[in-house]
Design a protein around this motif. Sequence first.
Motif, short mmCIF file in Angstrom:
data_model
loop_
_atom_site.label_atom_id
_atom_site.label_comp_id
_atom_site.label_asym_id
_atom_site.label_seq_id
_atom_site.Cartn_x
_atom_site.Cartn_y
_atom_site.Cartn_z
N GLY A 37 0.79 -1.01 0.08
CA GLY A 37 -0.01 0.08 0.05
C GLY A 37 0.94 1.06 0.04
N TYR A 38 1.96 1.02 0.83
CA TYR A 38 2.60 2.51 1.05
C TYR A 38 3.32 2.87 -0.51
CZ TYR A 38 6.78 5.28 1.58
OH TYR A 38 7.87 6.23 1.29
N LEU A 39 4.05 1.61 -0.86
CA LEU A 39 4.60 1.87 -2.22
C LEU A 39 3.66 2.49 -3.49
CD1 LEU A 39 7.61 1.68 -3.34
CD2 LEU A 39 6.97 -0.48 -4.30
N LEU A 40 2.56 1.82 -3.65
CA LEU A 40 1.70 2.17 -4.45
C LEU A 40 1.01 3.56 -4.27
CD1 LEU A 40 -0.49 1.72 -6.60
CD2 LEU A 40 -2.14 0.96 -4.86
N TRP A 41 1.06 4.21 -3.16
CA TRP A 41 0.62 5.55 -2.56
C TRP A 41 1.73 6.35 -3.06
CZ3 TRP A 41 -4.00 7.09 -1.91
CH2 TRP A 41 -4.35 8.43 -1.21
N ALA A 42 3.01 6.19 -2.86
CA ALA A 42 4.17 6.93 -3.27
C ALA A 42 4.25 7.33 -4.64
CB ALA A 42 5.41 6.60 -2.56
N SER A 43 4.20 5.84 -5.16
CA SER A 43 3.90 6.04 -6.79
C SER A 43 3.13 6.78 -7.23
CB SER A 43 4.15 4.45 -7.18
OG SER A 43 3.94 4.41 -8.65
N ILE A 44 1.74 6.56 -6.90
CA ILE A 44 0.76 7.09 -7.88
C ILE A 44 0.63 8.57 -7.55
CG2 ILE A 44 -1.04 6.75 -6.03
CD1 ILE A 44 -3.06 6.05 -8.42
N THR A 45 0.78 9.01 -6.06
CA THR A 45 0.86 10.68 -5.78
C THR A 45 1.89 11.46 -6.52
OG1 THR A 45 2.05 9.76 -4.02
CG2 THR A 45 -0.40 10.45 -3.70
N HIS A 46 3.23 10.70 -6.49
CA HIS A 46 4.33 11.22 -7.34
C HIS A 46 3.85 11.64 -8.61
CE1 HIS A 46 7.82 11.20 -9.66
NE2 HIS A 46 8.57 11.94 -8.79
N ASP A 47 3.31 10.65 -9.50
CA ASP A 47 2.86 10.56 -10.96
C ASP A 47 1.89 11.56 -11.20
OD1 ASP A 47 2.27 10.06 -13.42
OD2 ASP A 47 1.72 7.90 -13.09
N GLN B 80 -1.60 4.50 4.20
CA GLN B 80 -1.77 4.93 5.68
C GLN B 80 -0.96 3.80 6.22
OE1 GLN B 80 -5.83 4.16 7.11
NE2 GLN B 80 -5.56 5.47 8.80
N ALA B 81 -0.27 4.45 7.46
CA ALA B 81 0.37 3.83 8.69
C ALA B 81 -0.34 2.81 9.40
CB ALA B 81 1.12 4.86 9.60
N ARG B 82 0.33 1.58 9.64
CA ARG B 82 -0.62 0.51 9.91
C ARG B 82 -0.39 0.46 11.74
NH1 ARG B 82 -1.73 0.96 4.96
NH2 ARG B 82 -1.23 -0.73 3.49
N THR B 83 0.55 0.96 12.11
CA THR B 83 0.60 0.63 13.46
C THR B 83 1.73 1.58 14.14
OG1 THR B 83 0.74 -0.69 15.48
CG2 THR B 83 2.22 -1.11 13.74
N LEU B 84 2.06 1.97 15.21
CA LEU B 84 3.00 2.32 15.94
C LEU B 84 3.90 1.46 16.19
CD1 LEU B 84 1.96 5.50 17.86
CD2 LEU B 84 2.81 5.39 15.66
N TYR B 85 5.30 1.02 16.00
CA TYR B 85 6.16 0.15 16.31
C TYR B 85 6.17 -0.40 17.72
CZ TYR B 85 9.72 -3.44 16.26
OH TYR B 85 10.32 -4.45 16.48
N GLY B 86 5.48 -1.38 17.96
CA GLY B 86 5.61 -2.02 19.29
C GLY B 86 4.60 -1.56 20.26
N ASP B 87 3.61 -0.69 19.72
CA ASP B 87 2.53 -0.02 20.69
C ASP B 87 1.18 0.32 19.89
OD1 ASP B 87 1.34 1.20 22.79
OD2 ASP B 87 3.31 2.73 23.20
N HIS B 88 0.80 -0.74 19.44
CA HIS B 88 -0.55 -0.82 18.86
C HIS B 88 -1.78 0.20 19.42
CE1 HIS B 88 -3.03 -1.33 15.29
NE2 HIS B 88 -4.10 -1.68 15.92
N GLU B 89 -1.63 0.08 20.81
CA GLU B 89 -2.61 0.58 21.73
C GLU B 89 -2.38 2.15 21.54
OE1 GLU B 89 -5.56 1.05 23.95
OE2 GLU B 89 -5.30 -1.23 23.04
N ARG B 90 -1.24 2.49 21.54
CA ARG B 90 -0.94 4.03 21.40
C ARG B 90 -1.26 4.59 20.11
NH1 ARG B 90 4.89 7.21 21.69
NH2 ARG B 90 4.28 9.21 21.90
N PHE B 91 -1.11 3.71 19.10
CA PHE B 91 -1.80 4.09 17.74
C PHE B 91 -3.12 4.19 17.77
CE2 PHE B 91 -3.17 2.24 13.43
CZ PHE B 91 -2.47 3.40 12.59
#
Length: 651
Positions: A283-293, A476-487
């Motif tokens: 998802g990230y790579l697709l988003w970076a690619s399509i928006t840049h384009d 979209q970011a999927r989580t905060l590393y090691g702390d989904h609760e904080r996400f």
Amino acid sequence: MTQEKTEQDQTRFPVPQTLAQSARCNADDYQRLYRASIDDPDGFWREQGQRLQWETPYTQVKNTCFDGDVSIKWFEDGTLNASVNCIDRHLPEKANDIALIWEGDNPAYHHAITYGQLHDHVCRFANVLKNMGVKKGDRVTIYMPMIPETAYAMLACARIGAVHSVVFAGFSAEALANRIKDCDSQWAITADEGVRAGKSIPLKNNLDEAARSCPGLKAVLAVRHTGATVSWVDGRDYWYHEAALKVDSRCEPVVMNAEDPLFILYTSGSTGKPKGVLHTTGGYLLWASITHDYVFDYQPGEIYWCAADVGWVTGHSYIIYGPLANGATSLMFEGVPTWPDVDRFWQIINKHKVNIFYTAPTALRALMREGDAPVERHDLSSLRILGSVGEPINPEAWLWYHRVVGKGRCPIVDTWWQTETGGMMITPLPGATDLKPGSATRPFFGVKPALVDAEGQIIEGAGAGNLVITDSWPGQARTLYGDHERFIQTYFSAYPGTYFTGDGCKRDADGYYWITGRVDDVINVSGHRMGTAEVESALVAHHLVAEAAVVGFPHDVKGQGIYCYVTLNAGLEPTEDLARELRQWVRKDIGPIATPDHIHFTPSLPKTRSGKIMRRILRKIAENDFSNLGDTSTLADPSVVDSLIEGRQIR
Ligand code: WT7
């Protein structure tokens, strides 16, 4: 709405006729594609996902939920490798096309790297990492200057499935150590030194200092850049140029699931500890690619320059992943806009015939101060599209950029987004969107913005409120590393069922969005996001400081400056020397970007009877606005306010 604002809203710069015809997306296309992306996200992204090269095609597209435990998955049964998408798949046609142009801090140094060469460098780098013991899923900290090896390091991680965590080279050893520890990174990559404005930055030495508090760190790979003598730990440290001789330039990419992590990037929040924002591969790579384009309307053969640092998300998405996924030529600049002279940017644009240029308002404001002459010394006729990112762009800076840099010919794409969004979210498209100076304009495909009031009610039509996004998008970011609760807490609890951006925003009668800035305790200093709590915790760590409260205040060049209210331990007298020492202290603790602009010593802070600091009052006083302090009757000691005002007026 004030009179002035109303007039401002009405200044429109229509899409230039030629662009409306030639761009890959005109106004009708935008309407149609945006509609489709909202009406049928699954169908829309199923088709757009084909921009990438998949090892195993996906059958699932969107599987996301903003409620409860919050789960965000896109293309979850597809597999791919990000480095293959950024390099290998371009080789049949583009092996000799330029992938990266590197421009050194010293204007005498520059070189170009073709896609074919990029492939060899990245494979070698990947093999070196494998020899060190780096495995799929391991976190690798990258603390590097703006040199091509940084791109190789990131893509090498992606190639072998390791998760990179790039830490901005302007961060201190202490800040670096915290980030290494937070993600249990056993591996680090750095350079002997970085160079900016002719001055060297001791990266390897900083890393060694950080490593003293990171017992988990197993190995350090150092790239030789300046040739400086650096500290060394035998058995732990390796020179890249030596290790690279022992490996070959082929490295099989590791097949990754679309939802496998690609990178972690730390960013500031409203509490002290930085957040490890986690992005995944597909998802990230697709988003970076399509928006840049779409946003830059990138045309094959064009020279594209994003002047950000790879240490921030802008560098990740728009120096490395987006442009390379699109087979573009991406320029990477090691230096600063004002060295050796204030025309450095314009000189580079002319030297490399840059077509698309993307920078931050803070840089524009600093350069605008130097007048038009430094710009006019250079032929900038290659420019076609200009971009802005990182903070609200004030109309004065926008108009200057448009008139003086773009000669009135080039659309400005003012792109609103965040580390957490992975890429651009609210932005003009050059061939589709009429521009209004200061507005990020309209949402990108698949983005559903909404404004909510304090009670969480959605505001319809024109109005102002807090900006939320009501449904997921692939980047979209999927989580905060090691702390989904904080996400969940940080982004999905204020307005349940939606992603809360932390930004305030207004929407005009044309449906254009105007970002007004953060509504949380995050400030934006020169386009760098800074948690006021981080600066506070650095200040109170000083043995003479009893208490500190930090707020932002308007700053002509930086956008916001850092204003610190400091209470010293009992019996101590404030001095100029101590103010200087505290400034240095914070700088050393976090990094130069966090250097306080003002230290305001005060015997006490304005607190409610329950002990909560009233930041609203502190912000007003820092802004020199004493007329509108609002209700101060709930303060435990209202006289504090008068003494704060007095203290403000003295400086
Ligand atoms: C915050 C995100 C976007 C990548 C670099 C910064 C502010 C960003 C704009 C813009 C107004 C903007 C917001 C946002 N911001 N771009 N075009 N107009 N404000 O990423 O460090 O995650 O910061 O930067 O306040 O929330 P970041």
